[in-house]
Design a protein around this motif. Structure first.
Motif, PDB file in Angstrom:
ATOM      1  N   ALA A  33       8.923   6.231 -12.593  1.00 57.57           N
ATOM      2  CA  ALA A  33       9.380   5.389 -11.489  1.00 57.57           C
ATOM      3  C   ALA A  33       8.290   5.238 -10.431  1.00 57.57           C
ATOM      4  N   ALA A  34       8.032   3.999 -10.016  1.00 54.61           N
ATOM      5  CA  ALA A  34       6.991   3.735  -9.018  1.00 54.61           C
ATOM      6  C   ALA A  34       7.418   4.260  -7.651  1.00 54.61           C
ATOM      7  N   VAL A  35       6.513   4.961  -6.968  1.00 55.18           N
ATOM      8  CA  VAL A  35       6.790   5.537  -5.649  1.00 55.18           C
ATOM      9  C   VAL A  35       5.638   5.231  -4.700  1.00 55.18           C
ATOM     10  N   HIS A  36       5.894   5.374  -3.418  1.00 58.79           N
ATOM     11  CA  HIS A  36       4.908   4.988  -2.401  1.00 58.79           C
ATOM     12  C   HIS A  36       3.527   5.640  -2.571  1.00 58.79           C
ATOM     13  N   PRO A  37       3.412   6.933  -2.871  1.00 63.05           N
ATOM     14  CA  PRO A  37       2.072   7.526  -2.974  1.00 63.05           C
ATOM     15  C   PRO A  37       1.176   6.838  -4.000  1.00 63.05           C
ATOM     16  N   MET A  38       1.770   6.184  -4.992  1.00 62.00           N
ATOM     17  CA  MET A  38       0.958   5.492  -5.995  1.00 62.00           C
ATOM     18  C   MET A  38       0.155   4.358  -5.375  1.00 62.00           C
ATOM     19  N   LEU A  39       0.695   3.745  -4.310  1.00 60.02           N
ATOM     20  CA  LEU A  39       0.011   2.619  -3.676  1.00 60.02           C
ATOM     21  C   LEU A  39      -1.267   3.041  -2.983  1.00 60.02           C
ATOM     22  N   VAL A  40      -1.322   4.293  -2.532  1.00 60.02           N
ATOM     23  CA  VAL A  40      -2.484   4.751  -1.764  1.00 60.02           C
ATOM     24  C   VAL A  40      -3.224   5.878  -2.496  1.00 60.02           C
ATOM     25  N   TYR A  41      -3.251   5.784  -3.824  1.00 58.68           N
ATOM     26  CA  TYR A  41      -3.953   6.815  -4.591  1.00 58.68           C
ATOM     27  C   TYR A  41      -5.450   6.796  -4.326  1.00 58.68           C
TER      28      TYR A  41
ATOM     29  N   VAL B 239      -0.087   7.771 -14.378  1.00 60.94           N
ATOM     30  CA  VAL B 239      -0.018   6.373 -13.950  1.00 60.94           C
ATOM     31  C   VAL B 239      -1.346   5.871 -13.394  1.00 60.94           C
ATOM     32  N   ILE B 240      -2.242   6.757 -13.027  1.00 62.69           N
ATOM     33  CA  ILE B 240      -3.452   6.374 -12.299  1.00 62.69           C
ATOM     34  C   ILE B 240      -4.274   5.291 -13.002  1.00 62.69           C
ATOM     35  N   PRO B 241      -4.518   5.378 -14.311  1.00 65.32           N
ATOM     36  CA  PRO B 241      -5.347   4.342 -14.940  1.00 65.32           C
ATOM     37  C   PRO B 241      -4.774   2.928 -14.841  1.00 65.32           C
ATOM     38  N   ASP B 242      -3.472   2.804 -14.611  1.00 62.44           N
ATOM     39  CA  ASP B 242      -2.836   1.489 -14.654  1.00 62.44           C
ATOM     40  C   ASP B 242      -2.283   1.012 -13.319  1.00 62.44           C
ATOM     41  N   ILE B 243      -2.465   1.779 -12.252  1.00 63.54           N
ATOM     42  CA  ILE B 243      -1.857   1.409 -10.978  1.00 63.54           C
ATOM     43  C   ILE B 243      -2.343   0.060 -10.474  1.00 63.54           C
ATOM     44  N   GLU B 244      -3.648  -0.207 -10.548  1.00 65.15           N
ATOM     45  CA  GLU B 244      -4.199  -1.421  -9.950  1.00 65.15           C
ATOM     46  C   GLU B 244      -3.548  -2.697 -10.473  1.00 65.15           C
ATOM     47  N   GLN B 245      -3.164  -2.711 -11.725  1.00 64.96           N
ATOM     48  CA  GLN B 245      -2.556  -3.930 -12.276  1.00 64.96           C
ATOM     49  C   GLN B 245      -1.109  -4.110 -11.818  1.00 64.96           C
ATOM     50  N   HIS B 246      -0.594  -3.142 -11.069  1.00 61.72           N
ATOM     51  CA  HIS B 246       0.781  -3.214 -10.578  1.00 61.72           C
ATOM     52  C   HIS B 246       0.855  -3.412  -9.066  1.00 61.72           C
ATOM     53  N   ILE B 247      -0.265  -3.623  -8.397  1.00 63.09           N
ATOM     54  CA  ILE B 247      -0.243  -3.745  -6.942  1.00 63.09           C
ATOM     55  C   ILE B 247      -0.938  -5.015  -6.470  1.00 63.09           C
ATOM     56  N   ILE B 248      -0.618  -5.413  -5.239  1.00 64.51           N
ATOM     57  CA  ILE B 248      -1.251  -6.536  -4.552  1.00 64.51           C
ATOM     58  C   ILE B 248      -1.885  -5.996  -3.278  1.00 64.51           C
ATOM     59  N   ARG B 249      -3.134  -6.336  -3.028  1.00 64.90           N
ATOM     60  CA  ARG B 249      -3.834  -5.890  -1.819  1.00 64.90           C
ATOM     61  C   ARG B 249      -4.018  -7.075  -0.883  1.00 64.90           C
ATOM     62  N   ILE B 250      -3.601  -6.904   0.365  1.00 65.44           N
ATOM     63  CA  ILE B 250      -3.619  -8.003   1.337  1.00 65.44           C
ATOM     64  C   ILE B 250      -4.378  -7.584   2.589  1.00 65.44           C
TER      65      ILE B 250
ATOM     66  N   PHE C  48       0.713  12.420   1.661  1.00 65.22           N
ATOM     67  CA  PHE C  48       1.497  13.077   0.625  1.00 65.22           C
ATOM     68  C   PHE C  48       0.584  14.003  -0.170  1.00 65.22           C
ATOM     69  N   SER C  49       1.131  15.108  -0.634  1.00 64.71           N
ATOM     70  CA  SER C  49       0.353  16.133  -1.317  1.00 64.71           C
ATOM     71  C   SER C  49      -0.320  15.597  -2.584  1.00 64.71           C
TER      72      SER C  49
ATOM     73  N   TYR D 113      -0.783  14.753  -8.564  1.00 62.26           N
ATOM     74  CA  TYR D 113      -1.508  14.891  -9.826  1.00 62.26           C
ATOM     75  C   TYR D 113      -0.707  15.703 -10.845  1.00 62.26           C
ATOM     76  N   GLU D 114       0.129  16.588 -10.353  1.00 61.00           N
ATOM     77  CA  GLU D 114       0.952  17.372 -11.264  1.00 61.00           C
ATOM     78  C   GLU D 114       2.066  16.530 -11.878  1.00 61.00           C
ATOM     79  N   ASN D 115       2.595  15.558 -11.103  1.00 59.18           N
ATOM     80  CA  ASN D 115       3.775  14.836 -11.550  1.00 59.18           C
ATOM     81  C   ASN D 115       3.534  13.366 -11.920  1.00 59.18           C
ATOM     82  N   TYR D 116       2.471  12.768 -11.384  1.00 60.39           N
ATOM     83  CA  TYR D 116       2.278  11.331 -11.586  1.00 60.39           C
ATOM     84  C   TYR D 116       0.903  10.963 -12.156  1.00 60.39           C
ATOM     85  N   HIS D 117       0.125  11.916 -12.591  1.00 59.13           N
ATOM     86  CA  HIS D 117      -1.270  11.645 -12.962  1.00 59.13           C
ATOM     87  C   HIS D 117      -1.404  10.576 -14.041  1.00 59.13           C
TER      88      HIS D 117
END
Length: 231
Positions: free
Chosen positions: A156-164, A95-106, A83-84, A89-93
């Motif tokens: 709103a949380a979207v897929h690209p946030m998971l792989v920032y 959220v970046i500081p807080d993404i990790e506390q919203h995800i689970i890594r397996i 994803f671009s 960065y233009e639309n979701y920047h």
């Protein structure tokens, strides 16, 4: 519970119709409970899988407004979705500081127990065989009706946030249900799909997630159910 779900499903079909969201959520729930059983009813599971796919694909999805920002590459049968970063960065920047506390890594089976039983998660599978989940467990009704309600910093949380951290690249993205055994002790089954508005991945590439659950996490291939959604 399974008997109750069967009658609830039949009543919902009669009341709301085959392709209603109520019927879709009940079929997903019915499928989940069947996959908890030690002995699988393959015929019924296949029927539900087919009916669910028909419902998801009964309407033609409009061309995505984000089409110019999503990319698929295939080098030596190694598929990568991207994803671009400019759009992100233009639309979701914010959220970046807080993404990790919203995800689970397996990365292994033990970590799969971080997930809740009979709950759906938005997922991304990275190029390094790491499954990243949005830590927003949903039942089937919430998945169908309210998946986009979860927000990070009011976005709103979207897929690209998971792989920032992966330069917005993934081998596959979609939604996954984690299903424990009948006693509720261990994860034994999963249902996966390729539903994502930001990547629009092809159903045939679900093979990468199937392989991950089978070879990395050790889930029996008969207990990995794919719901193929037409892009």
């Amino acid at each position: 519970m399974i008997v109750d779900l069967k009658f609830m499903l039949l009543n919902a079909i009669e009341k709301y119709g085959e392709f209603s969201l109520a019927v879709l959520s009940l079929r997903l729930t019915y499928l989940e409970y069947l996959l908890k059983k030690k002995t699988l009813d393959i015929t019924l599971i296949d029927q539900l899988q087919n009916d669910i796919e028909i419902t998801y694909n009964s309407d033609v999805r409009p061309e995505s407004k984000l089409k110019e920002y999503m990319f698929r590459s295939n080098t030596n049968d190694n598929v990568i979705y991207k994803f671009s970063s400019d759009y992100f960065y233009e639309n979701y920047h914010s959220v970046i500081p807080d993404i990790e506390q919203h995800i689970i890594r397996i990365k292994n089976y033990k970590e799969l127990s971080l997930c809740k039983d009979l709950r759906w998660y938005v997922y991304a599978l990275t190029n390094d065989d790491e499954l990243i989940l949005l830590n927003n467990p949903m039942n089937a009704i919430d998945l169908v009706l309210n998946r986009n309600d979860y927000k990070i910093n009011n976005i709103a949380a979207v897929h690209p946030m998971l792989v920032y951290k992966e330069d917005f690249e993934a081998r596959m993205v979609g939604e996954v249900a984690i299903i424990y055994d009948d006693a509720g002790n261990l994860p034994v089954s999963v249902i996966i799909n390729n539903k994502s508005g930001h990547y629009r991945p092809l159903a045939k590439d679900l093979r990468y997630v199937v392989d991950f659950f089978k070879t990395v996490l050790g889930i029996d291939s008969n207990r990995i159910i794919c719901i193929n959604i037409t892009c």
